[in-house]
Enzyme design. Structure first.
Site, PDB file in Angstrom:
ATOM      1  CG  HIS A 246     -10.583  18.783  79.430  1.00  0.00           C
ATOM      2  ND1 HIS A 246     -10.868  17.442  79.450  1.00  0.00           N
ATOM      3  CD2 HIS A 246      -9.454  18.947  80.168  1.00  0.00           C
ATOM      4  CE1 HIS A 246      -9.951  16.826  80.170  1.00  0.00           C
ATOM      5  NE2 HIS A 246      -9.074  17.709  80.620  1.00  0.00           N
ATOM      6  CD  GLU A 305      -2.768  23.406  82.537  1.00  0.00           C
ATOM      7  OE1 GLU A 305      -2.579  23.712  83.733  1.00  0.00           O
ATOM      8  OE2 GLU A 305      -1.988  22.720  81.894  1.00  0.00           O
TER       9      GLU A 305
HETATM   10  N1  ACO Z   1      -9.933  28.047  72.059  1.00  0.00           N
HETATM   11  C1  ACO Z   1     -10.561  28.145  70.875  1.00  0.00           C
HETATM   12  N2  ACO Z   1     -11.089  27.112  70.230  1.00  0.00           N
HETATM   13  C2  ACO Z   1     -10.989  25.915  70.798  1.00  0.00           C
HETATM   14  C3  ACO Z   1     -10.365  25.730  72.040  1.00  0.00           C
HETATM   15  C4  ACO Z   1      -9.821  26.860  72.682  1.00  0.00           C
HETATM   16  N3  ACO Z   1      -9.195  26.779  73.854  1.00  0.00           N
HETATM   17  N4  ACO Z   1     -10.406  24.419  72.376  1.00  0.00           N
HETATM   18  C5  ACO Z   1     -11.017  23.802  71.364  1.00  0.00           C
HETATM   19  N5  ACO Z   1     -11.386  24.708  70.423  1.00  0.00           N
HETATM   20  C6  ACO Z   1     -12.097  24.456  69.189  1.00  0.00           C
HETATM   21  C7  ACO Z   1     -11.181  23.813  68.156  1.00  0.00           C
HETATM   22  O1  ACO Z   1     -10.510  24.766  67.374  1.00  0.00           O
HETATM   23  C8  ACO Z   1     -12.171  23.026  67.326  1.00  0.00           C
HETATM   24  O2  ACO Z   1     -12.847  23.876  66.447  1.00  0.00           O
HETATM   25  P1  ACO Z   1     -13.126  23.437  64.936  1.00  0.00           P
HETATM   26  O3  ACO Z   1     -13.959  22.185  65.042  1.00  0.00           O
HETATM   27  O4  ACO Z   1     -13.835  24.605  64.366  1.00  0.00           O
HETATM   28  O5  ACO Z   1     -11.779  23.165  64.342  1.00  0.00           O
HETATM   29  C9  ACO Z   1     -13.201  22.581  68.361  1.00  0.00           C
HETATM   30  O6  ACO Z   1     -13.123  23.505  69.432  1.00  0.00           O
HETATM   31  C10 ACO Z   1     -12.916  21.201  68.897  1.00  0.00           C
HETATM   32  O7  ACO Z   1     -11.600  21.135  69.304  1.00  0.00           O
HETATM   33  P2  ACO Z   1     -10.788  19.794  69.437  1.00  0.00           P
HETATM   34  O8  ACO Z   1      -9.450  20.006  68.786  1.00  0.00           O
HETATM   35  O9  ACO Z   1     -11.565  18.607  69.009  1.00  0.00           O
HETATM   36  O10 ACO Z   1     -10.614  19.698  70.966  1.00  0.00           O
HETATM   37  P3  ACO Z   1      -9.662  18.678  71.665  1.00  0.00           P
HETATM   38  O11 ACO Z   1     -10.491  17.831  72.495  1.00  0.00           O
HETATM   39  O12 ACO Z   1      -8.704  18.015  70.757  1.00  0.00           O
HETATM   40  O13 ACO Z   1      -8.766  19.718  72.476  1.00  0.00           O
HETATM   41  C11 ACO Z   1      -7.639  20.880  74.066  1.00  0.00           C
HETATM   42  C12 ACO Z   1      -8.676  19.816  73.812  1.00  0.00           C
HETATM   43  C13 ACO Z   1      -6.292  20.458  73.421  1.00  0.00           C
HETATM   44  C14 ACO Z   1      -7.425  21.023  75.562  1.00  0.00           C
HETATM   45  C15 ACO Z   1      -8.109  22.210  73.440  1.00  0.00           C
HETATM   46  O14 ACO Z   1      -9.343  22.585  74.026  1.00  0.00           O
HETATM   47  C16 ACO Z   1      -7.091  23.321  73.554  1.00  0.00           C
HETATM   48  O15 ACO Z   1      -6.204  23.418  72.702  1.00  0.00           O
HETATM   49  N6  ACO Z   1      -7.195  24.197  74.622  1.00  0.00           N
HETATM   50  C17 ACO Z   1      -6.250  25.260  74.818  1.00  0.00           C
HETATM   51  C18 ACO Z   1      -4.999  24.738  75.484  1.00  0.00           C
HETATM   52  C19 ACO Z   1      -5.247  24.354  76.937  1.00  0.00           C
HETATM   53  O16 ACO Z   1      -5.927  25.035  77.675  1.00  0.00           O
HETATM   54  N7  ACO Z   1      -4.622  23.218  77.326  1.00  0.00           N
HETATM   55  C20 ACO Z   1      -4.749  22.670  78.683  1.00  0.00           C
HETATM   56  C21 ACO Z   1      -5.711  21.520  78.705  1.00  0.00           C
HETATM   57  S1  ACO Z   1      -5.980  20.908  80.354  1.00  0.00           S
HETATM   58  C22 ACO Z   1      -4.759  19.779  80.601  1.00  0.00           C
HETATM   59  O17 ACO Z   1      -4.359  19.065  79.741  1.00  0.00           O
HETATM   60  C23 ACO Z   1      -4.127  19.693  81.920  1.00  0.00           C
END
Ligand code: ACO
Length: 362
Positions: A246, A305
């Site tokens: 998140h 989610e």
């Molecule tokens: N699985 C694996 N790795 C992840 C995940 C995940 N679910 N979430 C973040 N990371 C990793 C990223 O790859 C990144 O790694 P890196 O630095 O080696 O490249 C690191 O963690 C940081 O990620 P960010 O992109 O900075 O996280 P951000 O805050 O942009 O993303 C998000 C948040 C979009 C929700 C992300 O965690 C994600 O894609 N989750 C999966 C999709 C999901 O569950 N979406 C629903 C969100 S809840 C809502 O909106 C209602």
């Protein structure tokens, strides 16, 4: 420049606060655990809209007016022709919402609260060749949604579970769809335009489009003993694990536990298969362990989610409709933020840094 506007403050709001370090959500001064215990969907809707519309009202009045608004929007379902029904449910629902007149007044807000709750079940029925079912003005929103979906009165546990879901997701700070709603509101385009923009932002898999893929992941994993290997291979391919991570929460999303709690009475009364819940818990534990090992610098925990997927599946919604159900619950937050922004009166227009060629070079 802050990529993704992370940590950038773009609004002052009285509506909700997301405490990412403490894992706490406050909606108009009430924490989520209290709201879930004490408040119906109509109660939280009245709370969120309080003081932002030209009329004042309480929970009971809103329940009555909202039920009438559901009945009043049902005729728009007739516009769901073959081209609309060929779309994914959330897009078909959005196409029908686009038929509603724009405006800033309470009647427009009521129609927008009612419309997704009526349109989504109708679209789902039409898509499977069944007749849509008209709203029942004697029912609260959660019970009527389930009745319009299945044609049967839901059980007490089913109604309570959907009601808890709608309360839990009603508002959540300046997430992408709510920001979209506020940007549109700042142009004074009207509440219908705000909601349409918000639905469009919500449907992406990084926002509200994740719960369907959560179930795809559970199906693909199949059994608890496969979880570690499957998740490891997904991360090796560079994929993100749906339902985890998140932008704001650095700890467990409090909404996940609210929804897990809402599932329990359905499992206890044997209205859903408990094996699904057991698999989900095993996958959750395996995912948390592997994310901790692979991304030690980024605390990644379960988000809303993950248990949304299980709850909506248990209530009989098809997985391609989950984003639409999310929109039903979140519309009140979008409306409240749109009104708050419109009352502020200032156009949102950030700047950008030009990094293209200069005229001579071009
Ligand atoms: N699985 C694996 N790795 C992840 C995940 C995940 N679910 N979430 C973040 N990371 C990793 C990223 O790859 C990144 O790694 P890196 O630095 O080696 O490249 C690191 O963690 C940081 O990620 P960010 O992109 O900075 O996280 P951000 O805050 O942009 O993303 C998000 C948040 C979009 C929700 C992300 O965690 C994600 O894609 N989750 C999966 C999709 C999901 O569950 N979406 C629903 C969100 S809840 C809502 O909106 C209602």
């Amino acid at each position: 420049m802050k990529n993704g506007l992370e940590d950038v403050i773009a609004a002052e709001t009285q509506l909700s606060d997301v405490d990412g370090e403490g894992g706490r959500l406050i909606i108009r001064g009430v924490s989520l655990d209290h709201l879930v215990a004490d408040c119906s969907y109509e109660g939280v809707a009245a709370l969120l809209l309080d003081g932002l519309m030209e009329r004042s009202f309480d929970e009971a009045q809103l329940r009555e007016w909202l039920a009438k608004a559901r009945a009043g929007t049902f005729h728009h379902v007739e516009a769901a022709d073959a081209s609309i029904l060929a779309l994914p449910p959330v897009d078909a629902m959005r196409a029908l919402i686009a038929r509603l007149p724009d405006g800033e007044d309470f009647d427009t807000a009521l129609s927008l609260l009612a419309a997704p709750a009526v349109f989504l079940p109708a679209v789902l029925r039409l898509q499977r060749g069944e007749k849509p079912i008209a709203p029942d003005v004697s029912l609260p929103q959660a019970a009527d949604i389930l009745r319009m979906l299945t044609g049967q009165l839901p059980t007490r546990e089913q109604t309570a579970a959907l009601d808890t879901y709608l309360v839990t997701i009603s508002d959540h700070g300046l997430n992408a769809s709510t920001f979209a709603s506020r940007v549109i509101a700042s142009t004074q385009a009207g509440l219908t335009s705000s909601v349409l923009a918000a639905v469009s932002a919500l449907k992406g898999p990084l926002h509200g489009g994740a719960p369907g893929p959560v179930l795809d992941m559970l199906d693909s994993i199949g059994a608890a003993e496969n979880a570690g290997r499957w998740l490891g291979e997904a991360l090796d391919r560079g994929e993100r694990l749906m339902g985890f991570g998140h932008r704001i929460y650095r700890v467990r999303d409090p909404r996940a536990d609210a929804l897990k709690g809402a599932l329990r009475p359905l499992i206890a009364s044997e209205q859903v298969d408990s094996t699904r819940g057991a698999l989900a818990e095993a996958v959750e534990a395996a995912a948390l362990a592997i994310l901790k090992a692979r991304k030690p610098d980024r605390p990644l925990d379960v988000n809303v989610e993950f248990y949304t997927a299980l709850l909506l599946e248990a209530l009989g919604f098809p997985r391609d409709a989950f984003t639409g159900v999310f929109a039903i619950g979140r519309t009140v937050g979008w409306l409240a933020h749109a009104r708050e922004q419109a009352l502020d009166g200032r156009l949102i227009r950030p700047g950008s840094v030009y990094i293209g060629p200069l005229p001579a070079a071009a």
